[in-house]
Enzyme design. Structure first.
Site, PDB file in Angstrom:
ATOM      1  N   CYS A 110       0.889  -1.161   0.000  1.00 35.07           N
ATOM      2  CA  CYS A 110       0.000   0.000   0.000  1.00 35.07           C
ATOM      3  C   CYS A 110       0.922   1.205   0.000  1.00 35.07           C
ATOM      4  O   CYS A 110       1.515   1.536   1.031  1.00 35.07           O
ATOM      5  CB  CYS A 110      -0.895   0.010   1.235  1.00 35.07           C
ATOM      6  SG  CYS A 110      -1.831   1.544   1.391  1.00 35.07           S
ATOM      7  N   CYS A 113      -0.651   4.338   2.220  1.00 33.63           N
ATOM      8  CA  CYS A 113      -0.745   4.261   3.689  1.00 33.63           C
ATOM      9  C   CYS A 113      -0.261   2.886   4.137  1.00 33.63           C
ATOM     10  O   CYS A 113       0.938   2.608   4.002  1.00 33.63           O
ATOM     11  CB  CYS A 113      -2.134   4.629   4.204  1.00 33.63           C
ATOM     12  SG  CYS A 113      -3.553   3.965   3.322  1.00 33.63           S
ATOM     13  N   SER A 114      -1.153   2.021   4.633  1.00 34.85           N
ATOM     14  CA  SER A 114      -0.686   0.719   5.116  1.00 34.85           C
ATOM     15  C   SER A 114      -1.798  -0.315   5.014  1.00 34.85           C
ATOM     16  O   SER A 114      -1.904  -1.198   5.863  1.00 34.85           O
ATOM     17  CB  SER A 114      -0.195   0.845   6.560  1.00 34.85           C
ATOM     18  OG  SER A 114      -1.195   1.441   7.363  1.00 34.85           O
ATOM     19  N   CYS A 115      -2.645  -0.230   3.978  1.00 35.05           N
ATOM     20  CA  CYS A 115      -3.784  -1.133   3.833  1.00 35.05           C
ATOM     21  C   CYS A 115      -3.305  -2.590   3.766  1.00 35.05           C
ATOM     22  O   CYS A 115      -2.319  -2.893   3.087  1.00 35.05           O
ATOM     23  CB  CYS A 115      -4.570  -0.790   2.578  1.00 35.05           C
ATOM     24  SG  CYS A 115      -5.270   0.867   2.643  1.00 35.05           S
TER      25      CYS A 115
END
Lengths: 205, 225
Positions: A110, A113-115
């Site tokens: 991602c 962000c940090s999906c």
């Protein structure tokens, strides 16, 4: 709602700078206002430390290796399949399973962000959330893989899935040779978290 | 243009440090606390996931670069709480309050945690906007990335993938448009696709001619190619 603040007037500048104290400060004021129940925080932490993690994903992958009908259903509609297994939930509302083959290696990132598919893999490891992984996985996936000890042959194409929406991706790693006759539990032990992100391969027994 | 968080393809970050499979989920106690606090505060229902992502992206670039992952979450949460009038700046600063909150009855109790996490927050919605692309169609992403509804607003087309030609891999259905939802302009649901872009269309020195990057992109980010 969110809007730009200059460096000095951003609300976070009002809090202590030490991170642990900063968290404590937020918890304190929210608890005093009756907006947070500290017991609920304990429950959330315990859930992700002990209940929801990569064993869930390994269960799904092992079944896909063992049962052709399950594998076909998973590739067709992963959300429905994981829902049936009780693995639906926050950050896993819309699942897609992508399968590694002799021609294609899949890897998930991602960049924005940090999906990450929480119900199947838990909370992402630090490196997944790092600037280095977010920046480099799309541009030089093979160099990144090498840092995880994985070298792909020239005959394999890399597909990097950048999780830019609410779709979450689970990589089905290739089943290692020499695992014919393995039980589901034996197979699950070969399926690492990294192999389901695509930065690793399943363990060869 | 987008913001500091939009780092896909950037040079200069150095090597990645893998972690053992059995490393702790939270490396510091406060990491778990920060995550739990963010989820519980989200349970008050005063913002959605797009608003909360945008709150982190709106951190000043120097803060974004300097702060560690969960520090960014805490900074984003502090911003959200003030911007949504859940807390005043004075309450954040003094950590005291003589005002009870009208939202207190929405506080997530321990026994509501499991159902809250199990329910999740699906992003698919009905939409009157018909899908104009099908799997295999050639598409081009917008040349200039950025929110068209709110200047400087939240968007999910990364800069590295702007103005690139690719092909539709699959239609995911119709999903909430973050560009709209992050600014309380409604769900704005529209078709969402997985779009494959050859590495050779994205990078000056692609590693392999057959490699590609696949992104999930909304229909309004795309034109026929």
């Amino acid at each position: 709602m969110p809007h730009d603040h200059s460096d000095h007037d951003h609300p976070h500048a009002l809090l202590p700078s030490d991170p642990a104290l900063r968290v404590k400060a937020l918890e304190t004021i929210l608890t005093r206002k009756g907006l947070i129940d500290p017991a609920a925080l304990d429950e959330i932490i315990e859930t992700y430390e002990t209940k929801i993690g990569p064993r869930n994903g390994a269960h799904v992958v092992a079944r896909a290796w063992l049962e052709p009908d399950f594998r076909a259903a998973l590739l067709r509609d992963a959300t429905a399949v994981v829902c049936d297994l009780g693995y639906y939930g926050r950050q896993g509302e819309h699942m897609v399973a992508v399968e590694n083959t002799a021609q294609t290696h899949n890897m998930v990132v991602c960049t924005l962000c940090s999906c990450y598919p929480w119900p199947l893999l838990g909370i992402p490891p630090g490196w997944y959330k790092s600037d280095a992984y977010r920046a480099r996985a799309v541009r030089e996936p093979r160099k990144v893989l090498a840092e995880f000890g994985v070298t792909l042959p020239e005959s394999v194409a890399v597909r990097v899935w950048d999780s830019t929406a609410e779709m979450r991706y689970l990589v089905i790693p290739q089943r290692p040779e020499g695992t014919e006759g393995f039980t589901q539990a034996q197979l699950m032990d070969l399926i690492t978290r990294d192999s389901m992100i695509g930065t690793g391969l399943a363990v060869v027994p | 243009m987008t913001r500091v968080h939009d780092m896909g393809g950037r040079f200069g970050d150095g090597a990645i440090t893998p972690e053992a499979e059995d490393d702790p989920v939270f490396h510091e106690e406060w990491h778990g606390r920060a995550l739990a606090l963010t989820l519980a505060a989200g349970g008050l229902g005063q913002w959605n996931i797009d608003i909360s992502r945008h709150a982190r992206e709106c951190l000043p670039p120097m803060d974004y670069a300097r702060l560690s992952y969960y520090e960014k979450w805490m900074a984003g949460l502090a911003g959200l709480l003030v911007d949504a009038d859940v807390l005043t700046r004075r309450e954040l600063e003094t950590l005291t309050s003589d005002m009870p909150s009208p939202l207190a009855d929405k506080a997530v109790s321990a026994d509501r945690v499991a159902p809250m996490l199990a329910a999740g927050g699906p992003a698919d919605r009905p939409s009157a906007i018909a899908a104009v692309f099908k799997a295999g169609d050639a598409v081009k992403t917008r040349k200039i990335t950025g929110n068209r509804l709110m200047d400087g607003g939240h968007t999910r087309l990364p800069a590295y993938a702007a103005g690139a030609t690719g092909r539709i891999v699959m239609l995911h259905g119709t999903h909430v448009l973050p560009d709209s939802s992050a600014h309380q302009l409604g769900d704005g649901a529209e078709p969402l696709y997985a779009v494959a872009i050859p590495a050779a269309h994205l990078w000056a020195s692609p590693e392999h001619p057959d490699d590609e990057v696949i992104l999930d992109l909304w229909q309004s980010y795309l034109d026929p190619a």
